[in-house]
Motif scaffolding. Sequence first.
Motif, mmCIF file in Angstrom:
data_model
loop_
_atom_site.group_PDB
_atom_site.id
_atom_site.type_symbol
_atom_site.label_atom_id
_atom_site.label_comp_id
_atom_site.label_asym_id
_atom_site.label_seq_id
_atom_site.Cartn_x
_atom_site.Cartn_y
_atom_site.Cartn_z
ATOM 1 N N PHE A 32 18.054 66.698 -79.218
ATOM 2 C CA PHE A 32 18.013 66.094 -77.799
ATOM 3 C C PHE A 32 17.547 67.512 -76.992
ATOM 4 N N ASN A 33 18.071 68.791 -77.473
ATOM 5 C CA ASN A 33 17.627 69.940 -76.568
ATOM 6 C C ASN A 33 16.361 70.330 -76.790
ATOM 7 N N ASN A 34 15.586 69.844 -77.948
ATOM 8 C CA ASN A 34 14.172 69.995 -77.957
ATOM 9 C C ASN A 34 13.459 69.052 -77.058
ATOM 10 N N ASN A 35 13.851 68.044 -76.881
ATOM 11 C CA ASN A 35 13.275 67.013 -76.057
ATOM 12 C C ASN A 35 14.188 66.100 -75.009
ATOM 13 N N PRO A 36 14.663 66.738 -74.209
ATOM 14 C CA PRO A 36 15.837 66.133 -73.282
ATOM 15 C C PRO A 36 15.338 65.049 -72.501
ATOM 16 N N GLY A 37 14.011 64.772 -72.471
ATOM 17 C CA GLY A 37 13.587 63.820 -71.394
ATOM 18 C C GLY A 37 13.080 62.434 -72.369
ATOM 19 N N ASN A 38 13.298 62.445 -73.562
ATOM 20 C CA ASN A 38 12.862 61.312 -74.404
ATOM 21 C C ASN A 38 14.101 60.058 -74.513
ATOM 22 N N GLN A 39 13.621 59.199 -73.964
ATOM 23 C CA GLN A 39 14.704 57.881 -73.763
ATOM 24 C C GLN A 39 15.262 57.479 -75.297
ATOM 25 N N TYR A 40 14.473 57.491 -76.389
ATOM 26 C CA TYR A 40 14.962 56.803 -77.689
ATOM 27 C C TYR A 40 15.834 57.956 -78.176
ATOM 28 N N ILE A 41 15.641 59.199 -78.021
ATOM 29 C CA ILE A 41 16.536 60.313 -78.477
ATOM 30 C C ILE A 41 17.730 60.297 -77.640
ATOM 31 N N PHE A 42 17.809 60.189 -76.406
ATOM 32 C CA PHE A 42 18.924 60.038 -75.670
ATOM 33 C C PHE A 42 19.857 58.950 -75.654
ATOM 34 N N SER A 43 19.050 57.927 -75.971
ATOM 35 C CA SER A 43 20.006 56.653 -76.306
ATOM 36 C C SER A 43 20.444 56.656 -77.648
ATOM 37 N N SER A 44 20.025 57.391 -78.630
ATOM 38 C CA SER A 44 20.593 57.317 -79.832
ATOM 39 C C SER A 44 21.938 58.482 -79.674
ATOM 40 N N TYR A 45 21.456 59.566 -79.197
ATOM 41 C CA TYR A 45 22.735 60.335 -79.000
ATOM 42 C C TYR A 45 23.879 59.864 -78.154
ATOM 43 N N LYS A 46 23.369 59.351 -77.087
ATOM 44 C CA LYS A 46 24.474 58.767 -76.170
ATOM 45 C C LYS A 46 25.410 57.467 -77.193
ATOM 46 N N SER A 47 24.906 56.861 -77.877
ATOM 47 C CA SER A 47 25.314 55.959 -78.650
ATOM 48 C C SER A 47 26.373 56.574 -79.854
ATOM 49 N N PHE A 48 25.940 57.862 -80.104
ATOM 50 C CA PHE A 48 26.916 58.606 -81.107
ATOM 51 C C PHE A 48 27.939 58.971 -80.474
ATOM 52 N N LEU A 49 27.793 59.608 -78.973
ATOM 53 C CA LEU A 49 28.794 60.285 -78.393
ATOM 54 C C LEU A 49 29.776 59.429 -77.854
ATOM 55 N N LYS A 50 29.231 57.903 -77.640
ATOM 56 C CA LYS A 50 30.338 56.963 -77.030
ATOM 57 C C LYS A 50 31.179 56.585 -78.224
ATOM 58 N N LYS A 51 30.704 56.226 -79.541
ATOM 59 C CA LYS A 51 31.338 56.055 -80.794
ATOM 60 C C LYS A 51 32.600 57.156 -81.142
ATOM 61 N N GLN A 52 32.030 58.399 -80.763
ATOM 62 C CA GLN A 52 32.884 59.515 -80.935
ATOM 63 C C GLN A 52 34.013 59.484 -79.813
ATOM 64 N N GLU A 53 33.830 59.125 -78.744
ATOM 65 C CA GLU A 53 34.695 59.084 -77.686
ATOM 66 C C GLU A 53 34.565 60.539 -76.963
ATOM 67 N N ASN A 54 33.584 61.006 -77.026
ATOM 68 C CA ASN A 54 33.154 62.382 -76.438
ATOM 69 C C ASN A 54 32.627 62.295 -75.054
ATOM 70 N N TRP A 55 33.540 61.906 -74.159
ATOM 71 C CA TRP A 55 33.001 61.566 -72.863
ATOM 72 C C TRP A 55 32.595 62.856 -72.294
ATOM 73 N N ASP A 56 33.398 64.099 -72.204
ATOM 74 C CA ASP A 56 32.688 65.148 -71.450
ATOM 75 C C ASP A 56 31.279 65.758 -71.836
ATOM 76 N N LEU A 57 31.068 65.572 -73.048
ATOM 77 C CA LEU A 57 29.650 65.767 -73.587
ATOM 78 C C LEU A 57 28.570 64.719 -73.298
ATOM 79 N N LEU A 58 29.062 63.662 -73.251
ATOM 80 C CA LEU A 58 28.135 62.337 -72.882
ATOM 81 C C LEU A 58 27.953 62.431 -71.288
ATOM 82 N N ILE A 59 28.614 62.980 -70.579
ATOM 83 C CA ILE A 59 28.456 63.260 -69.112
ATOM 84 C C ILE A 59 27.362 64.541 -69.002
ATOM 85 N N GLU A 60 27.633 65.400 -69.549
ATOM 86 C CA GLU A 60 26.667 66.618 -69.849
ATOM 87 C C GLU A 60 25.299 66.417 -70.358
#
Length: 73
Positions: A32-60
């Motif tokens: 994500f940090n290498n390509n923060p504007g990529n929708q597929y990468i963001f969506s995958s990372y977002k799903s992971f963070l939601k499963k982990q309930e890491n809300w603060d990082l998800l917002i960031e």
Amino acid sequence: MNTEEHRNINRAKSHEHAGLNEEAHLIYKQIFNNNPGNQYIFSSYKSFLKKQENWDLLIEVSVKYSAQTLLQL
């Protein structure tokens, strides 16, 4: 998204399914940090963070993605 990024997303998902969440998080974060504007990468990372309930990082991450996509307009 290039082949290496796609491979790394698959690797992160494999780690996640194996219960290696720290390793998966490191991979998602790097991709994500290498390509923060990529929708597929963001969506995958977002799903992971939601499963982990890491809300603060998800917002960031969401703010960073939004800012990056606005720059691309």
